[in-house]
Design a protein around this motif. Structure first.
Motif, short mmCIF file in Angstrom:
data_model
loop_
_atom_site.label_atom_id
_atom_site.label_comp_id
_atom_site.label_asym_id
_atom_site.label_seq_id
_atom_site.Cartn_x
_atom_site.Cartn_y
_atom_site.Cartn_z
N TRP A 112 43.67 46.42 40.26
CA TRP A 112 43.64 46.51 41.71
C TRP A 112 45.06 46.65 42.26
O TRP A 112 45.30 47.42 43.19
CB TRP A 112 42.96 45.28 42.31
CG TRP A 112 42.89 45.34 43.79
CD1 TRP A 112 41.98 46.00 44.54
CD2 TRP A 112 43.80 44.73 44.72
NE1 TRP A 112 42.25 45.84 45.88
CE2 TRP A 112 43.38 45.06 46.01
CE3 TRP A 112 44.93 43.93 44.58
CZ2 TRP A 112 44.03 44.63 47.15
CZ3 TRP A 112 45.58 43.50 45.71
CH2 TRP A 112 45.13 43.85 46.98
N ALA A 113 46.03 45.93 41.68
CA ALA A 113 47.42 46.04 42.14
C ALA A 113 47.96 47.44 41.88
O ALA A 113 48.74 47.96 42.67
CB ALA A 113 48.27 44.99 41.44
N ARG A 114 47.58 48.06 40.76
CA ARG A 114 48.04 49.41 40.43
C ARG A 114 47.37 50.46 41.30
O ARG A 114 48.02 51.33 41.85
CB ARG A 114 47.72 49.74 38.97
CG ARG A 114 48.74 49.37 37.96
CD ARG A 114 48.44 50.03 36.61
NE ARG A 114 47.03 50.15 36.28
CZ ARG A 114 46.31 49.26 35.58
NH1 ARG A 114 46.87 48.15 35.19
NH2 ARG A 114 45.03 49.48 35.31
N ARG A 174 42.58 42.18 38.40
CA ARG A 174 43.61 41.98 39.41
C ARG A 174 44.77 42.95 39.19
O ARG A 174 45.30 43.53 40.14
CB ARG A 174 44.13 40.55 39.38
CG ARG A 174 45.06 40.27 40.54
CD ARG A 174 45.59 38.87 40.60
NE ARG A 174 44.67 37.88 40.10
CZ ARG A 174 45.05 36.73 39.55
NH1 ARG A 174 46.32 36.44 39.45
NH2 ARG A 174 44.17 35.86 39.12
N GLU A 175 45.19 43.16 37.94
CA GLU A 175 46.26 44.10 37.64
C GLU A 175 45.86 45.53 37.98
O GLU A 175 46.66 46.29 38.52
CB GLU A 175 46.66 43.99 36.17
CG GLU A 175 47.39 42.70 35.83
CD GLU A 175 47.56 42.51 34.34
OE1 GLU A 175 47.06 43.35 33.55
OE2 GLU A 175 48.19 41.51 33.95
#
Length: 92
Positions: A22-24, A19-20
């Motif tokens: 993908w956010a980056r 998830r991190e």
């Protein structure tokens, strides 16, 4: 009371990392996904067809049967699957 064999903490950690990331980075472009699908197709089909044609050629020279065709067809599919697997691992 945590159990060392409990897979949940590792699963939660991997989910959080994905998830991190993908956010980056965001999602991959659609064109890149389509290009990967096309490349995977060629990586599987070409060794398969090469094994098929080489096997047919050897069987014709050996006097009939399908021994070499079946063996080299299987080898081509196995090689193509291995090449596709390696390509997917490179993309990760």
């Amino acid at each position: 009371m945590t159990d060392d064999k409990d897979p949940l903490p590792g699963s939660v950690r991997r989910h959080r990392e994905r998830r991190e990331r993908w956010a980056r980075e965001g999602e991959r472009p659609m064109g890149r996904n389509l290009a990967l699908i096309g490349a995977l197709g060629w990586l599987v089909i070409m060794p398969t067809l090469a094994g098929l044609f080489a096997g047919r050629w050897l069987d014709e020279r050996a006097g009939g049967g399908i021994f070499w065709t079946a063996a080299l067809l299987f080898a081509g599919v196995a090689l193509g699957g291995w090449l596709a697997w390696n390509r997917i691992e490179q993309e990760r």
